[in-house]
Design an enzyme around this catalytic site. Structure first.
Site, mmCIF file in Angstrom:
data_model
loop_
_atom_site.group_PDB
_atom_site.id
_atom_site.type_symbol
_atom_site.label_atom_id
_atom_site.label_comp_id
_atom_site.label_asym_id
_atom_site.label_seq_id
_atom_site.Cartn_x
_atom_site.Cartn_y
_atom_site.Cartn_z
ATOM 1 N N THR A 253 -1.710 3.876 4.267
ATOM 2 C CA THR A 253 -0.787 4.984 4.056
ATOM 3 C C THR A 253 0.145 5.029 5.241
ATOM 4 O O THR A 253 -0.284 4.736 6.353
ATOM 5 C CB THR A 253 -1.588 6.309 4.045
ATOM 6 O OG1 THR A 253 -2.468 6.298 2.925
ATOM 7 C CG2 THR A 253 -0.708 7.537 3.988
ATOM 8 N N THR B 181 -5.265 8.293 7.431
ATOM 9 C CA THR B 181 -5.244 7.106 6.585
ATOM 10 C C THR B 181 -6.689 6.662 6.396
ATOM 11 O O THR B 181 -7.559 7.007 7.202
ATOM 12 C CB THR B 181 -4.377 5.994 7.224
ATOM 13 O OG1 THR B 181 -4.348 4.869 6.341
ATOM 14 C CG2 THR B 181 -4.895 5.562 8.577
ATOM 15 N N GLY B 182 -6.911 5.917 5.334
ATOM 16 C CA GLY B 182 -8.278 5.464 5.058
ATOM 17 C C GLY B 182 -8.793 6.051 3.758
ATOM 18 O O GLY B 182 -8.004 6.556 2.949
ATOM 19 N N ARG C 94 -6.543 9.073 -10.277
ATOM 20 C CA ARG C 94 -7.176 9.407 -8.989
ATOM 21 C C ARG C 94 -6.106 9.813 -7.968
ATOM 22 O O ARG C 94 -5.054 9.202 -7.850
ATOM 23 C CB ARG C 94 -7.948 8.195 -8.471
ATOM 24 C CG ARG C 94 -8.625 8.395 -7.110
ATOM 25 C CD ARG C 94 -7.771 7.926 -5.951
ATOM 26 N NE ARG C 94 -8.478 7.978 -4.673
ATOM 27 C CZ ARG C 94 -7.900 7.778 -3.490
ATOM 28 N NH1 ARG C 94 -6.609 7.521 -3.421
ATOM 29 N NH2 ARG C 94 -8.591 7.852 -2.379
ATOM 30 N N VAL C 95 -6.378 10.876 -7.247
ATOM 31 C CA VAL C 95 -5.480 11.335 -6.192
ATOM 32 C C VAL C 95 -6.273 11.343 -4.890
ATOM 33 O O VAL C 95 -7.420 11.793 -4.869
ATOM 34 C CB VAL C 95 -4.946 12.754 -6.507
ATOM 35 C CG1 VAL C 95 -4.187 13.332 -5.329
ATOM 36 C CG2 VAL C 95 -4.061 12.720 -7.752
ATOM 37 N N GLY C 96 -5.679 10.837 -3.839
ATOM 38 C CA GLY C 96 -6.380 10.779 -2.550
ATOM 39 C C GLY C 96 -6.046 11.959 -1.664
ATOM 40 O O GLY C 96 -5.660 13.038 -2.129
ATOM 41 N N ASP C 97 -6.172 11.742 -0.383
ATOM 42 C CA ASP C 97 -5.898 12.784 0.605
ATOM 43 C C ASP C 97 -4.407 12.925 0.916
ATOM 44 O O ASP C 97 -3.932 13.990 1.310
ATOM 45 C CB ASP C 97 -6.625 12.471 1.923
ATOM 46 C CG ASP C 97 -6.233 11.102 2.479
ATOM 47 O OD1 ASP C 97 -5.990 10.177 1.667
ATOM 48 O OD2 ASP C 97 -6.160 10.942 3.704
ATOM 49 N N SER D 72 0.806 -1.223 0.000
ATOM 50 C CA SER D 72 0.000 0.000 0.000
ATOM 51 C C SER D 72 0.844 1.282 0.000
ATOM 52 O O SER D 72 0.289 2.377 0.027
ATOM 53 C CB SER D 72 -0.946 0.003 1.197
ATOM 54 O OG SER D 72 -0.218 -0.075 2.390
ATOM 55 N N GLY E 91 -9.551 8.298 1.261
ATOM 56 C CA GLY E 91 -9.080 9.675 1.162
ATOM 57 C C GLY E 91 -10.136 10.676 0.766
ATOM 58 O O GLY E 91 -10.079 11.847 1.172
ATOM 59 N N THR F 243 1.828 7.056 0.025
ATOM 60 C CA THR F 243 0.932 5.925 -0.231
ATOM 61 C C THR F 243 0.877 5.603 -1.711
ATOM 62 O O THR F 243 1.185 6.456 -2.554
ATOM 63 C CB THR F 243 -0.498 6.277 0.258
ATOM 64 O OG1 THR F 243 -1.325 5.120 0.176
ATOM 65 C CG2 THR F 243 -1.134 7.365 -0.575
HETATM 66 N N1 ASP Z 1 -5.699 7.610 2.312
HETATM 67 C C1 ASP Z 1 -5.227 6.791 1.216
HETATM 68 C C2 ASP Z 1 -5.899 7.236 -0.047
HETATM 69 O O1 ASP Z 1 -7.076 7.532 -0.025
HETATM 70 C C3 ASP Z 1 -5.418 5.338 1.427
HETATM 71 C C4 ASP Z 1 -5.295 4.817 2.830
HETATM 72 O O2 ASP Z 1 -4.649 5.399 3.678
HETATM 73 O O3 ASP Z 1 -5.877 3.778 3.149
HETATM 74 O O4 ASP Z 1 -5.282 7.224 -1.072
#
Ligand code: ASP
Length: 343
Positions: free
Chosen positions: A203, A254-255, A231-234, A84, A257, A221
């Protein structure tokens, strides 16, 4: 009319008050402020233990928090069994490994790379963006071009294990973020044994407070597995995946995003700490914000926040059970703590 006598009286009074104030402060402040726990480093998930150990080498030698967080997150970035983060990360739907990372220092400087391909250490490219350009974020091909100009090596990041998992996933091609897989199934010795979608996302977010009392943070991450290309996350978004304010503290997430971005999560956590919330209460309030806005969505996703304040106090909170974080300071080098959660 200007009354000189009144003015002199007033300024004499305020000077006297100031003197009293200073005197009482001198008596009160040292005993009222708890001693700062420094240096210290915290990071998300169990794999934070190894990352913290690398950061600790820097911190325990009186190094800078910024160097500590960069070198700390190098560990999971280079760890092929961690699917990840960085090298070996699970790809997007098109089979491409695209990485998101950001870094922030004690002066509020920051840098980020978004959807960067082919570079094992996106965090170091983010640091170069911060230090060598007038910008904060570089994305996609532009980020890669910049990285290559800076001397980073172009490498294939898709390992056989991740390619196999992706091909397995393609059979059904169902996009389904899985919660907290890392804890139950993270099998470092044989990740390839696990079915295609089991290392779905995670992450490493890291915050360090160095011996000088300065804070820095890093977040890196490969994002959500099998996401849409681009796609771009948080994680690379300053204020969402990471935020540092050297007067107050730092936070990372984390999680899923998208929910963190919608609520500018890490900035929110730091601002709540500014208002006097403890790190854990600030993380909890940010989680509650997500749950309140989308209770039905929140039932089935994980988001966790991790925070540390200027005194080296730390805490975390997540939507779902299973979020862990690692802590390393002079007292304990490999502490793993189960974050509290709403469900
Ligand atoms: N926060 C990350 C994202 O959305 C993934 C994660 O931390 O689980 O890309």
């Amino acid at each position: 009319m200007f009354n000189r006598r009144k003015f002199i009286k007033a300024s004499a009074l305020s000077t006297a008050l100031l003197a009293i104030d200073k005197k009482s402060m001198a008596n009160v402040v040292p005993s009222a402020v708890a001693p700062t726990n420094k240096p210290i480093v915290i990071s998300t998930w169990d794999f934070g233990v190894a990352a913290n150990a690398a950061a600790w080498k820097v911190l325990s030698a009186n190094g800078k928090a910024l160097d500590a967080v960069e070198q700390g997150v190098w560990v999971p970035e280079a760890d092929e069994s961690n699917q990840s983060v960085g090298y070996g990360g699970l790809p997007d739907r098109d089979g491409k490994v695209t990485l998101d990372a950001c870094i922030m220092d004690e002066a509020g400087n920051c840098g980020a790379v978004l959807a960067l391909e082919y570079i094992v250490h996106p965090i170091s490219v983010a640091r170069k963006v911060m230090e060598k350009t007038p910008h904060v974020m570089l994305a996609g091909d532009g980020a890669l071009q910049f990285a290559l100009e800076q001397g980073f090596k172009k490498e294939n990041l898709l390992t056989p294990a991740s390619e196999k998992a992706w091909k397995e996933w393609l059979k059904q091609a169902k996009y389904e973020p899985v919660m907290n897989i890392e804890n139950k199934l993270y099998d470092k010795a044989s990740p390839q044994k696990l079915p295609g979608n089991q290392y779905n996302h995670d992450t490493i977010g890291m915050i360090a407070l160095d011996a000088k009392g300065n804070l820095s943070g890093a977040c890196t991450t490969s994002g959500m597995a099998y996401k849409l290309h681009g796609r771009v996350g948080d994680s690379p978004i300053i204020g969402a995946g990471l935020y540092i304010d050297n007067e107050i503290g730092g936070a990372t997430s984390t999680g899923v995003g998208e929910e963190v971005v919608r609520n500018v999560g890490s900035f929110l956590v730091v601002e709540l700490m500014r208002q006097g919330y403890s790190p854990e209460d600030a993380c909890k309030e940010a989680v509650m914000r997500i749950i309140k806005k989308k209770p039905e969505t929140a039932k089935n996703i994980q988001v966790g926040f991790l925070a540390m304040n200027k005194k080296g106090e730390y805490g975390a909170y997540a939507i779902q059970k299973g979020f862990t974080y690692a802590v390393c300071d002079a007292k304990k080098q490999d502490l793993v703590i189960k974050g509290k959660s709403y469900y």
